[in-house]
Motif scaffolding. Structure first.
Motif, PDB file in Angstrom:
ATOM      1  N   LYS A 181      33.822  40.877  47.717  1.00 53.65           N
ATOM      2  CA  LYS A 181      33.561  39.447  47.591  1.00 53.65           C
ATOM      3  C   LYS A 181      32.060  39.153  47.638  1.00 53.65           C
ATOM      4  N   GLY A 182      31.324  39.842  48.473  1.00 51.69           N
ATOM      5  CA  GLY A 182      29.890  39.621  48.608  1.00 51.69           C
ATOM      6  C   GLY A 182      29.130  39.943  47.333  1.00 51.69           C
ATOM      7  N   GLU A 183      29.535  40.996  46.660  1.00 53.08           N
ATOM      8  CA  GLU A 183      28.873  41.375  45.409  1.00 53.08           C
ATOM      9  C   GLU A 183      29.101  40.330  44.331  1.00 53.08           C
ATOM     10  N   ARG A 184      30.332  39.807  44.247  1.00 48.10           N
ATOM     11  CA  ARG A 184      30.621  38.762  43.261  1.00 48.10           C
ATOM     12  C   ARG A 184      29.823  37.508  43.565  1.00 48.10           C
ATOM     13  N   LEU A 185      29.744  37.121  44.827  1.00 50.12           N
ATOM     14  CA  LEU A 185      29.005  35.936  45.225  1.00 50.12           C
ATOM     15  C   LEU A 185      27.524  36.093  44.905  1.00 50.12           C
ATOM     16  N   LYS A 186      26.983  37.271  45.155  1.00 50.34           N
ATOM     17  CA  LYS A 186      25.577  37.535  44.860  1.00 50.34           C
ATOM     18  C   LYS A 186      25.311  37.405  43.355  1.00 50.34           C
ATOM     19  N   SER A 232      34.747  42.471  33.745  1.00 50.69           N
ATOM     20  CA  SER A 232      34.934  43.529  34.733  1.00 50.69           C
ATOM     21  C   SER A 232      36.093  43.139  35.637  1.00 50.69           C
ATOM     22  N   ALA A 233      36.751  44.142  36.171  1.00 54.14           N
ATOM     23  CA  ALA A 233      37.891  43.891  37.054  1.00 54.14           C
ATOM     24  C   ALA A 233      37.392  43.354  38.381  1.00 54.14           C
ATOM     25  N   LYS A 234      37.943  42.232  38.825  1.00 50.81           N
ATOM     26  CA  LYS A 234      37.495  41.617  40.066  1.00 50.81           C
ATOM     27  C   LYS A 234      38.035  42.333  41.290  1.00 50.81           C
ATOM     28  N   LEU A 267      25.346  33.684  42.389  1.00 49.43           N
ATOM     29  CA  LEU A 267      24.129  33.009  42.837  1.00 49.43           C
ATOM     30  C   LEU A 267      22.922  33.385  41.979  1.00 49.43           C
ATOM     31  N   GLU A 268      22.819  34.646  41.584  1.00 52.69           N
ATOM     32  CA  GLU A 268      21.738  35.075  40.694  1.00 52.69           C
ATOM     33  C   GLU A 268      21.836  34.368  39.349  1.00 52.69           C
ATOM     34  N   PHE A 269      23.051  34.235  38.822  1.00 54.56           N
ATOM     35  CA  PHE A 269      23.257  33.563  37.545  1.00 54.56           C
ATOM     36  C   PHE A 269      22.843  32.095  37.632  1.00 54.56           C
ATOM     37  N   ILE A 270      23.214  31.431  38.718  1.00 55.97           N
ATOM     38  CA  ILE A 270      22.870  30.018  38.885  1.00 55.97           C
ATOM     39  C   ILE A 270      21.356  29.846  38.975  1.00 55.97           C
ATOM     40  N   GLU A 271      20.681  30.699  39.720  1.00 54.91           N
ATOM     41  CA  GLU A 271      19.222  30.611  39.837  1.00 54.91           C
ATOM     42  C   GLU A 271      18.555  30.854  38.487  1.00 54.91           C
TER      43      GLU A 271
END
Length: 175
Positions: free
Chosen positions: A128-133, A121-123, A136-140
């Motif tokens: 920025k908050g959506e990407r960070l979220k 997806s295009a960054k 973090l979900e992926f890491i968890e």
């Protein structure tokens, strides 16, 4: 001297090295992930991404080249049918290497090599908050998948100070 030598030898002769790579690429494409050492993983990533690029070409010559390396018709069929459609929009980076810790016997660093599942997806369009979220979900998710214990919640002292500050803020609003 090893001038202009591209691949890692992995402490084996050439035939054994390529046999290992064929088997690991076949298993990666068949199962979607492989656990191996870090040196083998880096070499595996290089070869597997070339096979996926061949699948994206999709012509008969590319299929024959892939079949000459992989030697398993079912895996080549899966590569050119399912995985091709999955990675058609992606211009590279089809694999991911995740460190999982040292091996018990000789303390060699073990890693998980897996095929990337997410769509590109295009960054620039995302905040920025959506990407960070999402990160973090992926890491968890990965921590739960591999049995890493989650961090404990905040201590009761921190909770009470937060509650006190919110009560004071509410009183100021009412006044």
């Amino acid at each position: 001297m090893r001038h202009r030598k591209v691949s890692r030898r992995l402490g084996r002769d050439t035939e054994h090295h390529w046999a290992i790579m064929r088997n690991q690429v076949r298993d990666l494409l068949k199962h979607g992930k492989v656990v191996t050492t870090i040196a083998k993983a880096k070499e595996l990533r290089r070869v597997a991404e070339k096979m996926i690029t061949l699948a994206k070409k999709g012509d008969l010559a590319a299929r024959r080249r892939a079949l000459s390396f992989i030697n398993d018709k079912e895996v080549v069929r899966k590569l050119f049918k399912d995985l091709r459609e999955k990675f058609l929009d992606r211009s590279g980076g089809y694999t991911r290497i995740i460190k999982i810790g040292p091996r018990q016997g000789d303390a060699s660093m073990m890693v998980l090599v897996e095929l990337v599942e997410e769509k590109v997806s295009a960054k620039s369009g995302k905040k920025k908050g959506e990407r960070l979220k999402k990160v973090l979900e992926f890491i968890e998710k990965k921590k739960k998948q591999y049995g890493v214990k989650p961090q404990e919640e905040k201590s009761t002292v921190e909770k009470t100070t937060q509650e006190d500050s919110s009560v004071e803020g509410a009183q100021e609003i009412q006044a």
